[in-house]
Each structure stands twice: as C-alpha cells, then as structure tokens.
Design a protein around this motif. Structure first.
Motif, PDB file in Angstrom:
ATOM      1  N   GLY A   1       0.826  -1.199   0.000  1.00  0.00           N
ATOM      2  CA  GLY A   1       0.000   0.000   0.000  1.00  0.00           C
ATOM      3  C   GLY A   1       0.859   1.247   0.000  1.00  0.00           C
ATOM      4  N   ASP A   2       0.702   2.092   1.027  1.00  0.00           N
ATOM      5  CA  ASP A   2       1.473   3.341   1.128  1.00  0.00           C
ATOM      6  C   ASP A   2       2.807   3.140   1.841  1.00  0.00           C
ATOM      7  N   SER A   3       3.125   1.931   2.209  1.00  0.00           N
ATOM      8  CA  SER A   3       4.375   1.670   2.918  1.00  0.00           C
ATOM      9  C   SER A   3       5.170   0.580   2.207  1.00  0.00           C
ATOM     10  N   ILE A   4       6.376   0.371   2.669  1.00  0.00           N
ATOM     11  CA  ILE A   4       7.215  -0.703   2.137  1.00  0.00           C
ATOM     12  C   ILE A   4       7.696  -1.568   3.290  1.00  0.00           C
ATOM     13  N   LEU A   5       7.961  -2.832   2.979  1.00  0.00           N
ATOM     14  CA  LEU A   5       8.539  -3.754   3.953  1.00  0.00           C
ATOM     15  C   LEU A   5       9.954  -4.086   3.526  1.00  0.00           C
ATOM     16  N   ASN A   6      10.847  -4.130   4.525  1.00  0.00           N
ATOM     17  CA  ASN A   6      12.231  -4.477   4.211  1.00  0.00           C
ATOM     18  C   ASN A   6      12.859  -5.150   5.430  1.00  0.00           C
ATOM     19  N   GLY A   7      13.628  -6.212   5.159  1.00  0.00           N
ATOM     20  CA  GLY A   7      14.313  -6.887   6.252  1.00  0.00           C
ATOM     21  C   GLY A   7      14.223  -8.388   6.132  1.00  0.00           C
ATOM     22  N   LYS A   8      14.488  -9.069   7.259  1.00  0.00           N
ATOM     23  CA  LYS A   8      14.561 -10.531   7.245  1.00  0.00           C
ATOM     24  C   LYS A   8      13.897 -11.107   8.484  1.00  0.00           C
ATOM     25  N   LEU A   9      13.241 -12.253   8.311  1.00  0.00           N
ATOM     26  CA  LEU A   9      12.644 -12.976   9.429  1.00  0.00           C
ATOM     27  C   LEU A   9      13.166 -14.403   9.415  1.00  0.00           C
ATOM     28  N   THR A  10      13.606 -14.877  10.570  1.00  0.00           N
ATOM     29  CA  THR A  10      13.987 -16.280  10.723  1.00  0.00           C
ATOM     30  C   THR A  10      13.089 -16.902  11.783  1.00  0.00           C
ATOM     31  N   CYS A  11      12.734 -18.170  11.599  1.00  0.00           N
ATOM     32  CA  CYS A  11      11.875 -18.832  12.580  1.00  0.00           C
ATOM     33  C   CYS A  11      12.207 -20.313  12.651  1.00  0.00           C
ATOM     34  N   ASN A  12      11.871 -20.910  13.774  1.00  0.00           N
ATOM     35  CA  ASN A  12      12.048 -22.336  13.992  1.00  0.00           C
ATOM     36  C   ASN A  12      10.687 -22.950  14.303  1.00  0.00           C
ATOM     37  N   ILE A  13      10.262 -23.913  13.494  1.00  0.00           N
ATOM     38  CA  ILE A  13       8.959 -24.561  13.631  1.00  0.00           C
ATOM     39  C   ILE A  13       9.164 -25.973  14.183  1.00  0.00           C
TER      40      ILE A  13
ATOM     41  N   GLY B   1       4.201 -25.806  15.831  1.00  0.00           N
ATOM     42  CA  GLY B   1       4.258 -24.650  16.733  1.00  0.00           C
ATOM     43  C   GLY B   1       5.549 -23.884  16.518  1.00  0.00           C
ATOM     44  N   VAL B   2       5.586 -22.644  16.984  1.00  0.00           N
ATOM     45  CA  VAL B   2       6.766 -21.791  16.798  1.00  0.00           C
ATOM     46  C   VAL B   2       7.655 -21.876  18.032  1.00  0.00           C
ATOM     47  N   SER B   3       8.848 -22.434  17.859  1.00  0.00           N
ATOM     48  CA  SER B   3       9.815 -22.492  18.960  1.00  0.00           C
ATOM     49  C   SER B   3      10.458 -21.130  19.181  1.00  0.00           C
ATOM     50  N   SER B   4      10.723 -20.431  18.077  1.00  0.00           N
ATOM     51  CA  SER B   4      11.333 -19.098  18.159  1.00  0.00           C
ATOM     52  C   SER B   4      11.206 -18.399  16.819  1.00  0.00           C
ATOM     53  N   PHE B   5      11.265 -17.083  16.856  1.00  0.00           N
ATOM     54  CA  PHE B   5      11.393 -16.314  15.616  1.00  0.00           C
ATOM     55  C   PHE B   5      12.085 -14.995  15.927  1.00  0.00           C
ATOM     56  N   ASP B   6      12.729 -14.472  14.919  1.00  0.00           N
ATOM     57  CA  ASP B   6      13.359 -13.146  15.013  1.00  0.00           C
ATOM     58  C   ASP B   6      12.907 -12.348  13.799  1.00  0.00           C
ATOM     59  N   ASN B   7      11.947 -11.468  14.032  1.00  0.00           N
ATOM     60  CA  ASN B   7      11.351 -10.700  12.939  1.00  0.00           C
ATOM     61  C   ASN B   7      12.017  -9.330  12.841  1.00  0.00           C
ATOM     62  N   GLU B   8      12.884  -9.160  11.850  1.00  0.00           N
ATOM     63  CA  GLU B   8      13.562  -7.883  11.619  1.00  0.00           C
ATOM     64  C   GLU B   8      13.016  -7.187  10.377  1.00  0.00           C
ATOM     65  N   ILE B   9      11.822  -7.609   9.944  1.00  0.00           N
ATOM     66  CA  ILE B   9      11.171  -6.946   8.813  1.00  0.00           C
ATOM     67  C   ILE B   9      10.457  -5.700   9.333  1.00  0.00           C
ATOM     68  N   VAL B  10      10.839  -4.554   8.791  1.00  0.00           N
ATOM     69  CA  VAL B  10      10.321  -3.269   9.263  1.00  0.00           C
ATOM     70  C   VAL B  10       9.402  -2.665   8.217  1.00  0.00           C
ATOM     71  N   SER B  11       8.327  -2.075   8.679  1.00  0.00           N
ATOM     72  CA  SER B  11       7.401  -1.362   7.791  1.00  0.00           C
ATOM     73  C   SER B  11       7.782   0.117   7.772  1.00  0.00           C
ATOM     74  N   TYR B  12       8.012   0.656   6.577  1.00  0.00           N
ATOM     75  CA  TYR B  12       8.404   2.056   6.401  1.00  0.00           C
ATOM     76  C   TYR B  12       7.353   2.788   5.573  1.00  0.00           C
ATOM     77  N   SER B  13       7.061   4.009   5.981  1.00  0.00           N
ATOM     78  CA  SER B  13       6.152   4.857   5.193  1.00  0.00           C
ATOM     79  C   SER B  13       6.965   5.954   4.517  1.00  0.00           C
ATOM     80  N   LYS B  14       6.494   6.449   3.362  1.00  0.00           N
ATOM     81  CA  LYS B  14       7.205   7.512   2.652  1.00  0.00           C
ATOM     82  C   LYS B  14       7.219   8.779   3.509  1.00  0.00           C
ATOM     83  N   TYR B  15       8.405   9.391   3.607  1.00  0.00           N
ATOM     84  CA  TYR B  15       8.534  10.608   4.401  1.00  0.00           C
ATOM     85  C   TYR B  15       8.699  11.831   3.501  1.00  0.00           C
TER      86      TYR B  15
END
Length: 472
Positions: free
Chosen positions: A374-386, A391-405
């Motif tokens: 939409g009006d924002s962008i996503l950038n980054g990386k997510l790792t997870c262990n299933i 079930g989710v044992s762990s995750f590290d979500n470094e995906i950030v949502s950015y809006s136009k400035y």
C-alpha cells in the motif's frame, strides 16, 4: 556496556582494592613499627590522614587497572591513531552506548585529578597534575597494546587526560578557598587575594566549561536536525596510497532524487502492548517484574520464564523464544504459505511474495526487499524455527514497515565513487586490491528511525563485504 555491568565491575575491583590495601597496610605496618621504629630507631611519624588518603589512591588505581586491563581477554594488539574518531562514530550512530563510553572514559580519571593535589602539595601546580594524568593514561594504553587487552587509542588518552584536568579544577576550588581563609588579615589584602584566587579558580575550570559546552552543542544540534545519522558514514579517511581500485562499471554522473522512508519508533508502552500480544498467542502474559531494559531493546518474560519477547524500539521488531521447545525436533519441508499461516497467530503480516528458504531442521528464512504494501514498504529478514507440532519455537522478525517521508536529491554514482577513491568510507580491514563488481542504491536505517538511501559498492571478493557511501 550497561551501567549495571560497570557498577558490578567497579564493586569487584573495589573488593580487590580493599584486599590489596589491607595486605599493603600490614606490610607497611611491619616495616614502619618493627623495622623503622624498633630496629632503626626512626623518629618520623605517619599521620592517619595521610595513610587514609594513600589507601584511597591505591584502591582507585586497582579499580582503574581492573576496568581497563583486568576484565579484558588477550587478543591481537591494535591501535587507533585517529584522534576524535570515537566522537565521530558516536555521532554517526548516535548510540547511547557510544556516548556513555566516552563520558565514562572522561569521568574515570576525574578522581585522579581530585586526589593528587590533596595528597601531594607539588600537584597543586596545574602542569604537574596534568602531566601525571597524561602519563598515567599513556601507560595504561601501552599496557593494553603490549598485552592485547584492549586497543591503544588516542581518544582514550585525550578523554582520560581531560577527566584528570576536570577533577583538578574542581578540587582546587576548595583548596584555594581554604588557603585564602588562612592568609592576609587586612581588608585590602583580602580583596586583592580574593580577586587573584577567583581568577585562578576560573581559569582552572576551562576544561570543564569547554566539555559542557561541546557536549551540549552536540546533543542540541542533533535534536534539531531533521534526519538521523548513519552508522555507515565515514569516521575517518582510509589511507588509499597502497590500495589499487579497479572496476569495469561506468558510473552515472547525473544526480537524481530518492525517497527517505520513516519507521515507527515506539515507546515503552508500545513495546509492552506488542509483547502481551505475542504472549497472548501462546496463552501467556508478561510479568513486568522480570523486565530487562536496554538502550534499544526491552526484554519481556512470562512469569514462569518459559517465554521471552525482545521488542526493539525502532520499527517495533520482535524476537520471540519458547524455551520449553528448544530441545524438540524441527519440522522441515513446509512451504511459504504454510509459514505465513503459522505466524499470523502472533500476529505477523508478510507480503504475498518474498525470498523464502528452508534451512533444514525446521529453520526457515524469509527476506523482503523493499516490498510495496500500500502506502508503505517492507524491508528486512525474518527467521523462525517450527517444531514437529507446527508450533513456533522461536522467531526473530527484523522486517520493518516504512512509510514515505520526503523526497531528497541524492549524489550521483560518480560522486559516490569519488568518495570511495578518497578513502571516505568505513572499513575494518583494507585490502591492497579492491575490485568493484556492481553498484546499487539501497537503504540503511539512521539513528532516528529514518530509512535513508545509500550506495552499495559490491566487491568481487565476497569476503570483503560491501562498501557503503551515504547518498544524501
């Protein structure tokens, strides 16, 4: 280093200093009372005040050597001969940790400047105390260089010597005032002496005043600027005299425009809401008595400490662990859509398409590169262990949502390349041969949560990584 860690180290070496003082006191007592007084029939006496002051000085020396040399493990010797480079690095990242380290390096030698004039009358001359402070920090840096327990840095010498000057200026206020009280009794003499002492005291506060003005100017200037600073910005120019740079790329010479994006920078309340949302997905909740607060992250835990949630202020990204599942086997072979569906319960929203890879043993990696949402962008990386139960044992979500400035003019590729040729970039190690394979405009998060454009020079030798030049 956190304040709590610094206090813990100080306590450890305070105890060591106290033990050292007791042992030295026993040895000196035997030497003084048995050898000097009884055997040699000496007449001089040791004043209690003097013994106490020497004891404090000894404890202080042990604490300083412990904090600068003792706590560090030996490694390869190295030196940083670029004066004020630590200040520029702290400015570029504008990290509380970096600024705190600089300020602590200054404060560490304030007690030395304070104690020397009290213990030794000769040290009431400014140049004597200044010289001892400078010599002391040089000795520490040389020991660090020889033993490999730390880096020889000109900035450390400057900061420590400055701290000694500040301590000297503060203590001389009291020493000169007490001296004035004991001097001339006639009114005219008092006025003249008071004027001279006041001028002397003021001149001794110059290091303290300059320090306060400089640090105040830095923080006020930063608070007023629109965008943040980039940690990839040059801290000092590299020596390029022995480096050969080659490329087959023809760089564009025309300037262009690019958007700067803005990430959410959350408050403590925002991070708590997110942590509770994450834990509610596993029917648990945050126990705030177990919070561990850092400069850029807060760690939340459940009451039984089976779950932990790390929430970062910038971007409000999350790292989650369920400790009871660490030993369980992982479930491999899942597709991207299946991972998306599993993570939605936390809740984590992912784009329809992303770079997806199965790393094996139930570990998955999802990378998003400037994906439009939409009006924002996503950038980054997510790792997870299933785990085997999906079930989710762990995750590290470094995906950030950015809006136009806002849109800004950026330098050309050729201008960025010229900066590279001049050595105006950061590099941990510099090879004598750099071959540039490609260039692209990418983004880096600045110290205020903005996503700024930077040029990435991709090198032929992948082990050397990339070279980044800020594009604004």
């Amino acid at each position: 280093m956190r304040i709590s860690a610094i206090i813990r180290i100080a306590k450890e070496y305070l105890l060591l200093g106290a033990v050292g003082m007791i042992l030295l006191s026993i040895m000196l007592s035997i030497g003084y009372f048995v050898i000097y007084k009884k055997i040699l029939k000496g007449k001089k006496t040791i004043r209690v005040r003097q013994a106490v002051l020497y004891s404090f000085l000894l404890i202080y020396i042990i604490i300083v050597f412990g904090a600068t040399v003792g706590i560090r493990m030996p490694s390869n010797s190295s030196a940083n001969m670029h004066l004020f480079s630590s200040y520029i690095e702290a400015w570029n990242s504008f990290s509380k940790v970096e600024w705190r380290n600089i300020i602590l390096n200054i404060l560490m030698f304030v007690p030395l400047g304070f104690m020397l004039p009290i213990i030794f009358r000769r040290c009431r001359k400014w140049y004597v105390t200044y010289f001892i402070g400078f010599l002391s920090t040089v000795v520490i840096e040389i020991i660090q260089l020889i033993t490999g327990r730390g880096i020889f840095e000109l900035d450390d010498i400057f900061n420590n010597a400055l701290g000694c000057m500040i301590g000297y200026g503060i203590v001389m206020i009291f020493i000169l005032f007490l001296k004035y009280k004991k001097e001339q009794s006639n009114l005219i003499g008092k006025k003249k002496i008071l004027k001279n002492k006041a001028l002397a005291i003021c001149s001794m506060q110059i290091p303290l005043c300059i320090t306060i003005i400089v640090f105040s100017s830095i923080f006020i200037s930063y608070s007023k600027q629109e965008l943040g600073n980039l940690s990839v910005a040059c801290s000092y120019s590299q020596n390029m005299s022995n480096t050969n740079i080659s490329t087959k790329i023809k760089f564009k010479d025309s300037r262009n425009r690019a958007y700067v994006y803005k990430a959410v920078v959350g408050t403590k309340e925002d991070t708590l809401k997110i942590a509770n949302k994450i834990l509610s997905a596993v029917n648990d909740k945050v126990d705030e008595s177990l919070n561990d607060v850092y400069d850029e992250t807060i760690i939340y835990k459940s009451g039984d400490e089976k779950h932990s949630v790390w929430v970062r202020y910038t971007g409000l990204t999350v790292r989650y662990n369920e400790f009871t599942q660490f030993a369980s086997s992982g479930l491999g072979g899942l597709k991207y859509d299946e991972i998306k569906q599993i993570l939605e319960s936390f809740p984590i929203t992912l784009p329809e398409k992303a770079d997806f890879s199965d790393k094996g043993s139930g570990r998955y990696e999802i990378s998003v590169n400037m994906a439009n949402m939409g009006d924002s962008i996503l950038n980054g990386k997510l790792t997870c262990n299933i785990n085997a139960n999906k079930g989710v044992s762990s995750f590290d979500n470094e995906i950030v949502s950015y809006s136009k400035y806002k849109e800004y003019e950026i330098i050309s590729e050729q201008e960025a390349y010229n900066k590279l040729l001049e050595g105006k970039f950061n590099a941990y190690s510099l090879s004598n041969k750099i071959e540039i394979k490609d260039i692209k405009l990418t983004y880096k998060v600045d110290s205020k949560g903005f996503y700024q454009p930077v040029y990435e020079f991709i090198l032929q030798d992948e082990n050397m990584g990339s070279i980044f030049i800020p594009a604004l």
